[in-house]
Design an enzyme around this catalytic site. Structure first.
Site, mmCIF file in Angstrom:
data_model
loop_
_atom_site.group_PDB
_atom_site.id
_atom_site.type_symbol
_atom_site.label_atom_id
_atom_site.label_comp_id
_atom_site.label_asym_id
_atom_site.label_seq_id
_atom_site.Cartn_x
_atom_site.Cartn_y
_atom_site.Cartn_z
ATOM 1 N N CYS A 114 0.902 -1.134 0.078
ATOM 2 C CA CYS A 114 -0.139 -0.035 -0.075
ATOM 3 C C CYS A 114 0.917 1.237 0.197
ATOM 4 O O CYS A 114 1.597 1.598 -1.084
ATOM 5 C CB CYS A 114 -0.883 0.049 1.208
ATOM 6 N N HIS A 202 -3.772 -4.868 0.955
ATOM 7 C CA HIS A 202 -3.380 -5.223 2.164
ATOM 8 C C HIS A 202 -3.634 -6.634 2.323
ATOM 9 O O HIS A 202 -4.495 -6.933 3.084
ATOM 10 C CB HIS A 202 -4.274 -4.408 3.668
ATOM 11 N N GLU A 204 -2.263 -8.327 4.622
ATOM 12 C CA GLU A 204 -2.067 -8.351 6.204
ATOM 13 C C GLU A 204 -3.359 -8.331 6.784
ATOM 14 O O GLU A 204 -3.590 -8.494 8.144
ATOM 15 C CB GLU A 204 -0.846 -7.657 6.821
#
Length: 255
Positions: A114, A202, A204
């Protein structure tokens, strides 16, 4: 190919919201959790989830004087951030300069996520800025290129990944391959063998992390009721975060 343990320096470019911080400590902890999940799923004898990565964490937003020496790492991972990647301020400029230094050599590899994806592009001389198409948030489909399908090893030609951005990379830097695009963001990922791998999304993020971000941004007025409701409908969709983490790990091991 680097031999495990691979020394990975995670450059933390933001501080998580309270619930996420309480669970993981910082975004370095979020990525460490993700990468261990990816290593377990890969079942590669070279990638013991507990020993294959030697992770250090560097909070460069709060202390821009501390960065890992390139002699002490095999790769860096630049996290996301609520801040603008195009900002002209000391800590962001220092991050761009450090990233350019890493990219100028041929041993230490770079992963960007990002904001980190945008910082890599900026360090390569490409303009980043606000997206006229507006926000992408929660689980979003990315149309993959042939190289993207090869890198992420998806079953189809799309990647589902959490997003939280309204800034974009405007064009691809020279010498990188496109990994994918979406209707409002044409640069969703970049790759150069043994050099860099980035994603605009993202991998994660989980539903819990995204819930906390959306709730906070709704309460502070960043998202109005309509936008909040639209994004909340997508937070619990299946996504390919673990597949992306596996791609990161394979990249770190590339010959």
């Amino acid at each position: 190919m680097p031999s495990p343990p691979i020394r990975l320096g995670i450059l933390e470019c933001d501080t998580p919201l309270p619930n996420t911080k309480a669970r993981f400590g910082g975004y370095g902890g979020v990525f460490e959790f993700l990468l261990k999940r990816g290593a377990r799923a890969l079942q590669d004898p070279q990638l013991n989830p507990d020993t294959a990565l030697q992770i250090t964490k560097w909070q460069v937003e709060q202390d821009p004087t501390r960065y890992p020496s390139l002699d002490d790492v095999d790769a860096i991972l630049i996290t996301g951030s609520k801040h603008d990647s195009f900002a002209d301020n000391p800590w962001t400029n220092t991050l761009v300069e450090y990233t350019a230094k890493v990219l100028a050599q041929d041993r230490v590899r770079v992963i960007g996520v990002c904001f980190g994806h945008q910082i890599v592009a900026r360090a390569m001389g490409v303009e980043v800025g606000r997206n006229d198409g507006g926000w992408e948030a929660a689980v979003t489909e990315v149309q993959l290129t042939a190289k993207g399908k090869e890198i992420f090893r998806t079953k189809g030609d799309k990647l589902a990944i959490h997003q939280m951005h309204r800034d974009i990379v405007y064009r691809y830097p020279p010498g990188v391959e496109s990994l994918g695009h979406s209707p409002v963001c044409k640069v969703q990922g970049m790759y150069a063998p043994r050099r860099l791998l980035t994603v605009q999304g993202h991998p994660e993020f989980s539903q819990e992390i995204m819930d906390e971000i959306l709730d906070t941004r709704h309460k502070t007025g960043i998202f109005d009721d309509a936008a909040y409701d639209a994004h909340m409908k997508k937070v619990n969709l299946e996504h390919d975060g673990v597949l992306v983490s596996q791609a990161f790990l394979r990249f770190l091991l590339e010959d």
